[in-house]
Design a protein around this motif. Structure first.
Motif, PDB file in Angstrom:
ATOM      1  N   GLY A  96     -34.512 -63.102  64.253  1.00 20.02           N
ATOM      2  CA  GLY A  96     -35.383 -62.059  63.721  1.00 20.02           C
ATOM      3  C   GLY A  96     -35.293 -60.829  64.612  1.00 20.02           C
ATOM      4  O   GLY A  96     -35.358 -60.931  65.838  1.00 20.02           O
TER       5      GLY A  96
ATOM      6  N   GLU B 410     -40.681 -67.767  57.263  1.00 19.04           N
ATOM      7  CA  GLU B 410     -40.471 -66.791  58.331  1.00 19.04           C
ATOM      8  C   GLU B 410     -39.805 -65.523  57.819  1.00 19.04           C
ATOM      9  O   GLU B 410     -39.685 -64.551  58.561  1.00 19.04           O
ATOM     10  N   ARG B 436     -43.493 -61.700  61.461  1.00 14.39           N
ATOM     11  CA  ARG B 436     -42.261 -61.848  60.676  1.00 14.39           C
ATOM     12  C   ARG B 436     -41.410 -60.582  60.768  1.00 14.39           C
ATOM     13  O   ARG B 436     -40.214 -60.600  60.472  1.00 14.39           O
ATOM     14  N   SER B 440     -39.107 -62.643  64.317  1.00  7.16           N
ATOM     15  CA  SER B 440     -39.423 -63.821  63.511  1.00  7.16           C
ATOM     16  C   SER B 440     -38.411 -64.933  63.764  1.00  7.16           C
ATOM     17  O   SER B 440     -37.264 -64.680  64.145  1.00  7.16           O
TER      18      SER B 440
END
Lengths: 478, 478
Positions: A96, B410, B436, B440
């Motif tokens: 992420g 996620e 998120r 994330s």
């Protein structure tokens, strides 16, 4: 990608030459090659050395502080300074991203207030990582201390129809529609129609219920949330905080002081042994901050020194009467430097007086006991002088009162007359009186404000920085 | 009188010939000579043999079940049956009497309902002494399990402005005067003037906040009170109960199942090792009770056997889809014996279906996973089939669902569209979306209903008997 190895394990065991996988969040990315990755298991990050050739430029572009990554490669001795080992990564995944234009937690100094507003992200900083790891270790140490001594953990109720202190400002708990509540014939809100059939509030203390259990199980403790609906906007108060309340059958006020002092020292010793890296970071940060202050405002001791000092001292134990003597004869009282000048016996001690006793006079933790009964709660045991009660407060440097407790009044008649004097409703507390009626015995207990303890250990001056999501007037965010 | 030695220590170390002091509560007084004294430290009482000559008749008259006493004397081998040692008392003090005419807890069988009404005194019975010692050991084992695995204990907030499940019936928390609340210009109660400047409720789950911490500290767990304002008067529901909610970064649904199964087995094993006397008593009591029942209602196994059995089994792991197949083909479904006949895929499973799977089909604990997304929460990770989510429930014999959890969604875009579909307010949960948006990663967690676990271990059929002071509709006593 394979299961991860926690970074604390990597740093502790240093399996040089082994292929390992770690996952965590980027703290910094230097020279397009060195990524500091932290997974929360340790104060320290692990340095990942990436192989730029093997990474797509697309992946490279995603590596920024705050991004979640996984890396697989060989652990090697580090050539660089600042770390013993580093991971030469053959594979790198970015799970992420964290857009550097908008991600609030950049690798720079943020104010504590800014981080409070971003409490959902402040766990990702060095300071708050350290604080919440220490908070965990302190919680665990509390359970361990009591478990080792054969106390039972009691879950006292949160929603309650009683007010233990007889004085607290409380939060009401209700399911009635505020805009359209059922009414009684005389136009008042009909609390009989509420969920519990009566007015209920959030607990201000689990003590009274702990007493019920102690007079059967012998030794119990609570560790749970408690609430005060006080409209105070100080750095010392929370509307929701955690309390630890042991209660012991057959203990008198002296046993109570012994238990409290043993517990505090056990906790301090535990964090010194188990949280060294986190404490050292907070110690250094405080030292740096203090060095900016004028000389007379700098503390005598650093954070870790203060903890070690408390451990080595026998706490001073003096009666309230002795404390009044000391304060009456003190310079700030004689020169009227106190905001509240002590005029004589019976005065309620203020924070300034407590701090004088601890920080100037005794220069160590102080236990004050045998307070005037008129300034203390109904359930405290009245001494033979009929003027004082077997209350005790423990005062800590920089914090003030960290523990308040007492031997409890176990004599049914004395307790009843105290309740009458202080307008405590007896019918509602019939169950509390019952344990004086049946098998009563001397017993004692105290309450530790858990956040105060975390403050003392971490050196944080604002209580909002030692609880994950502080609740204060006007603020119930997250 | 001197400080007491705890009775568990006396029984464990048997210091024959030594002079010791014990203090506790009279359980029985036989032949004007033998007092069974229990101090809560052990299931067993210590037999005190009094010297009637040396006691005043006044003292003798005060010895009744429930009285608090202290006894000093020499520990000797017991000649009688039923105990190895006894204390020949030279001194005896009665701290507090218990009038046999009025003391509710007499040495005879009381109904559970009677003891619920006297919850302040039920700690003094064999059954509830055992239950609350076991409850303590289970609590401690939970902290120990997670601590050993380097999870951090997170105190998630109790007062909250959000509704984690998006559906719970909640208790409101307020300081406004119900009879005279401030109003807005359009005549509605002005929640901006309430303590927190908005509507606040008691938490239904600490999960969302645990996720915030897990995505920085790696592995956390909560263990705190949670609340449901459901008007259910069953033996399975409480308005206030304790939940354990671990949350782990980088764990997928399979890791989540492994963690949950490991934890449950660790807890069961811990109580088998640490609570043998208390468990044996509850086992025997249940056996006796069950023997009164018609044969087809008697359980297959005794309490301890059931615990050991769960320990030895790998839990069955099947998808929801497989479960539906099994149920569709089951006798009770074909013969329409279920109250809710399963018509096909998509049906929500009821307690009767869960019990069939666990108790009839698999005859062991079952983990069901990959449920239809339409019957599950917004935050659960959607599978590639876009029909199911990575939810899991663990079903236990006699209890039904003991754990519910999932891998979390996620992916920011998928999460947002799920929230939209299910009318979850996004602005209020901006902080949940932020994690998120920034760094994330896959993560998973679950919730264990702590009282359900205590029920399973103690064999209590009514959940009100495993929490000290149960809160249910119409009842907030003590």
């Amino acid at each position: 990608m394979e299961k991860r190895t926690r970074i604390d394990q990597v740093l502790a065991t240093k399996p040089i030459g082994e292929i390992i996988t770690v996952k965590g969040w980027v703290r910094s990315f230097r020279n397009n090659q060195f990524i500091a990755v932290n997974d929360g298991s340790d104060f320290d990050s692990l340095q990942i050395v990436i192989n730029r050739e093997s990474l797509s430029s697309d992946t490279l572009k995603k590596i920024h502080p705050g991004a979640a990554v996984g890396a697989k490669g060989t652990l090697t001795e580090s050539q660089g300074r600042g770390q013993a080992v580093e991971l030469k990564a053959d594979e790198l995944i970015v799970y992420g991203e964290a857009d550097p234009e908008t991600y609030p937690i950049q690798p720079k100094k943020h104010t504590k207030e800014f981080l409070r507003e971003n409490a959902h992200l402040r766990f990702r900083t060095n300071t708050f990582g350290a604080i919440f790891r220490i908070r965990h270790e302190l919680s665990y140490a509390i359970h361990k201390f009591f478990h080792e001594r054969k106390f039972y953990y009691l879950h006292s109720p949160i929603i309650t129809a009683s007010d233990a202190e007889g004085a607290g400002e409380m939060f009401r708990v209700t399911t009635l529609d505020p805009n359209n509540p059922p009414l009684t014939t005389d136009g008042q809100v009909d609390l009989k129609k509420d969920f519990f059939g009566r007015e209920t509030n959030l607990t201000v203390s689990g003590q009274l219920e702990a007493e019920l259990a102690a007079l059967a199980l012998g030794q119990v403790y609570t560790f749970g949330p408690t609430f005060r609906a006080e409209n105070s906007h100080t750095s010392r108060h929370l509307a929701e905080f955690w309390m630890v309340e042991p209660e012991v059958a057959f203990n008198d006020i002296n046993d109570n002081m012994d238990l409290a002092e043993d517990m505090l020292k056990y906790l301090i010793n535990y964090v010194l042994e188990h949280c060294r890296k986190d404490l050292q970071f907070l110690h250094n940060a405080a030292e740096k901050e203090d060095s900016q202050k004028p000389k007379n405002q700098r503390p005598d001791m650093g954070l870790i020194d203060r903890l070690e000092f408390c451990l080595e001292q026998d706490f001073a134990r003096i009666t309230y009467t002795e404390a009044i003597d000391i304060l009456m004869n003190s310079k700030p009282n004689k020169k009227k430097k106190f905001n509240y000048v002590i005029e004589g016996w019976g005065a309620d001690l203020q924070s300034e007086h407590e701090r004088y006793l601890v920080e100037k006079h005794f220069k160590k933790p102080v236990i004050l006991y045998n307070y005037p009964k008129d300034i203390k709660s109904f359930y405290m045991k009245v001494n033979d002088d009929n003027k004082t009660v077997r209350a005790m407060d423990i005062l800590f440097p920089g914090i003030g009162e960290i523990i308040g407790g007492s031997e409890r009044e176990e004599n049914l008649d004395v307790l009843k007359s105290r309740m009458k004097e202080m307008n405590i409703p007896m019918e509602e507390l019939y169950w509390y009186l019952d344990i004086r009626k049946y098998g009563s015995c001397p017993h004692s207990g105290y309450g530790l404000g858990f956040e105060r303890m975390v403050q003392f250990v971490t050196g944080m001056s604002n209580i909002r920085d030692v609880i994950p999501f502080p609740r204060t007037p006007g603020n119930a965010s997250f």
